[in-house]
Scaffold this active site. Structure first.
Site, PDB file in Angstrom:
ATOM      1  N   ASP A 164      -5.448 -22.079 -14.413  1.00  0.00           N
ATOM      2  CA  ASP A 164      -4.183 -21.439 -14.049  1.00  0.00           C
ATOM      3  C   ASP A 164      -4.468 -20.047 -13.498  1.00  0.00           C
ATOM      4  O   ASP A 164      -5.026 -19.197 -14.207  1.00  0.00           O
ATOM      5  CB  ASP A 164      -3.290 -21.349 -15.303  1.00  0.00           C
ATOM      6  CG  ASP A 164      -1.892 -20.808 -15.004  1.00  0.00           C
ATOM      7  OD1 ASP A 164      -1.585 -20.514 -13.834  1.00  0.00           O
ATOM      8  OD2 ASP A 164      -1.111 -20.684 -15.970  1.00  0.00           O
ATOM      9  N   GLY A 165      -4.054 -19.839 -12.254  1.00  0.00           N
ATOM     10  CA  GLY A 165      -4.177 -18.510 -11.648  1.00  0.00           C
ATOM     11  C   GLY A 165      -5.029 -18.521 -10.395  1.00  0.00           C
ATOM     12  O   GLY A 165      -6.207 -18.892 -10.452  1.00  0.00           O
ATOM     13  N   ASP A 174       6.323 -21.314 -17.036  1.00  0.00           N
ATOM     14  CA  ASP A 174       5.771 -20.120 -17.672  1.00  0.00           C
ATOM     15  C   ASP A 174       6.849 -19.410 -18.463  1.00  0.00           C
ATOM     16  O   ASP A 174       7.831 -18.922 -17.895  1.00  0.00           O
ATOM     17  CB  ASP A 174       5.197 -19.184 -16.603  1.00  0.00           C
ATOM     18  CG  ASP A 174       3.894 -19.718 -16.043  1.00  0.00           C
ATOM     19  OD1 ASP A 174       2.976 -19.964 -16.832  1.00  0.00           O
ATOM     20  OD2 ASP A 174       3.808 -19.899 -14.814  1.00  0.00           O
TER      21      ASP A 174
HETATM   22  C1  DX5 Z   1       1.102 -17.726 -14.900  1.00  0.00           C
HETATM   23  C2  DX5 Z   1       1.358 -18.566 -13.650  1.00  0.00           C
HETATM   24  C3  DX5 Z   1       0.611 -17.956 -12.536  1.00  0.00           C
HETATM   25  C4  DX5 Z   1       0.921 -18.321 -11.137  1.00  0.00           C
HETATM   26  C5  DX5 Z   1      -0.190 -19.035 -10.494  1.00  0.00           C
HETATM   27  O1  DX5 Z   1       0.602 -18.426 -15.942  1.00  0.00           O
HETATM   28  O2  DX5 Z   1       1.189 -19.932 -13.851  1.00  0.00           O
HETATM   29  O3  DX5 Z   1      -0.726 -17.953 -12.809  1.00  0.00           O
HETATM   30  O4  DX5 Z   1       2.143 -18.824 -10.897  1.00  0.00           O
HETATM   31  O5  DX5 Z   1      -0.102 -18.974  -9.142  1.00  0.00           O
HETATM   32  P1  DX5 Z   1      -0.818 -17.946  -8.148  1.00  0.00           P
HETATM   33  O6  DX5 Z   1      -1.842 -17.158  -8.887  1.00  0.00           O
HETATM   34  O7  DX5 Z   1      -1.409 -18.877  -7.121  1.00  0.00           O
HETATM   35  O8  DX5 Z   1       0.287 -17.135  -7.596  1.00  0.00           O
HETATM   36 ZN    ZN Z   2       0.997 -20.630 -16.497  1.00  0.00          ZN
END
Ligand code: DX5
Ligand code: ZN
Length: 217
Positions: A171-172, A33
């Site tokens: 993603d998310g 990211d």
């Molecule tokens: C941002 C990241 C997040 C995150 C996903 O684009 O990729 O969305 O690390 O993990 P969670 O939501 O499970 O913490």
């Molecule tokens: Zn991401």
């Protein structure tokens, strides 16, 4: 099923070890990211982190560019040897041109859309996308709540993926239960952060194995 480790959630004090353990544990794609503090209100990884990850694994790396005007920055990441670049149409004026450039450079293209963005807005762009990623949280931070209305968009994109030939990713807030549910609904790949992989108190290899078997933990 493509399981992608969200590297912003890794232990950066031991990045090389983290990458090697995740690689051996069976991660399919290393998800990086990249934020500029403007398109999203956070700053996490940068080019040097991506290079360090590249040096530690031969598996595919994707860069999720959460930056303004990504067309001006994609070459930095392509030069670092990444395999897939995701751009947000919300931050780029010439999306198709930028996707074509990524393909010309020999990498795979990704289109990633915010919860605000409808399929209608991006339908022409689907023609050049190898991967389409639906943000199921607002981008920028790990550990957020899944936005339920994005499920409708995921189902509609699942129905289009064969026609356009893209892989569908989310993603998310991808928890084990959501991986199981959306995998059955046609999603090909998942970004795994704090909801399913990091800080779960069990080895990465076991998390990935349970996810592939559709188990909860
Ligand atoms: C941002 C990241 C997040 C995150 C996903 O684009 O990729 O969305 O690390 O993990 P969670 O939501 O499970 O913490
Ligand atoms: Zn991401």
């Amino acid at each position: 099923m493509l399981l992608c480790s969200s590297m912003m959630c890794a232990d950066f004090g031991a990045l090389r070890d983290e990458v090697q353990v995740l690689d051996t544990a069976g991660v399919d794609i290393f998800h990086c990211d990249i934020m500029d503090g403007t398109f999203v209100p956070n700053i996490t990884m940068g080019l040097m982190d991506v290079k360090a990850i590249r040096a530690a694994t031969d598996k595919p790396i994707d860069c999720h560019l959460m930056v303004e005007n990504p067309s001006a920055k994609v070459d930095l990441f392509l030069d670092a040897g990444v395999d897939i670049i995701y751009i947000h149409p919300e931050s780029e004026r010439y999306v198709v041109k930028t996707l074509a450039h990524i393909k010309e450079r020999g990498a795979s293209t990704g289109l990633v859309i915010n919860p605000d963005t409808s399929i209608e807005t991006v339908s022409e762009m689907l023609n050049l996308a190898d991967y389409v990623m639906v943000m199921t949280v607002n981008p920028g931070f790990a550990g957020q709540k899944f936005i339920d209305f994005t499920a409708k968009k995921i189902d509609r994109l699942a129905a289009l993926k064969d026609e356009y030939g893209f892989k569908l990713m989310i993603d998310g807030a991808c928890s084990p239960a959501r991986v199981r549910e959306f995998s059955a609904r046609g999603v090909d790949g998942f970004v795994l952060g704090t909801s399913a992989l990091f800080g779960k108190g069990k080895p990465y290899a076991e998390c990935l194995e349970d996810l592939r078997q559709g188990k909860d933990y």
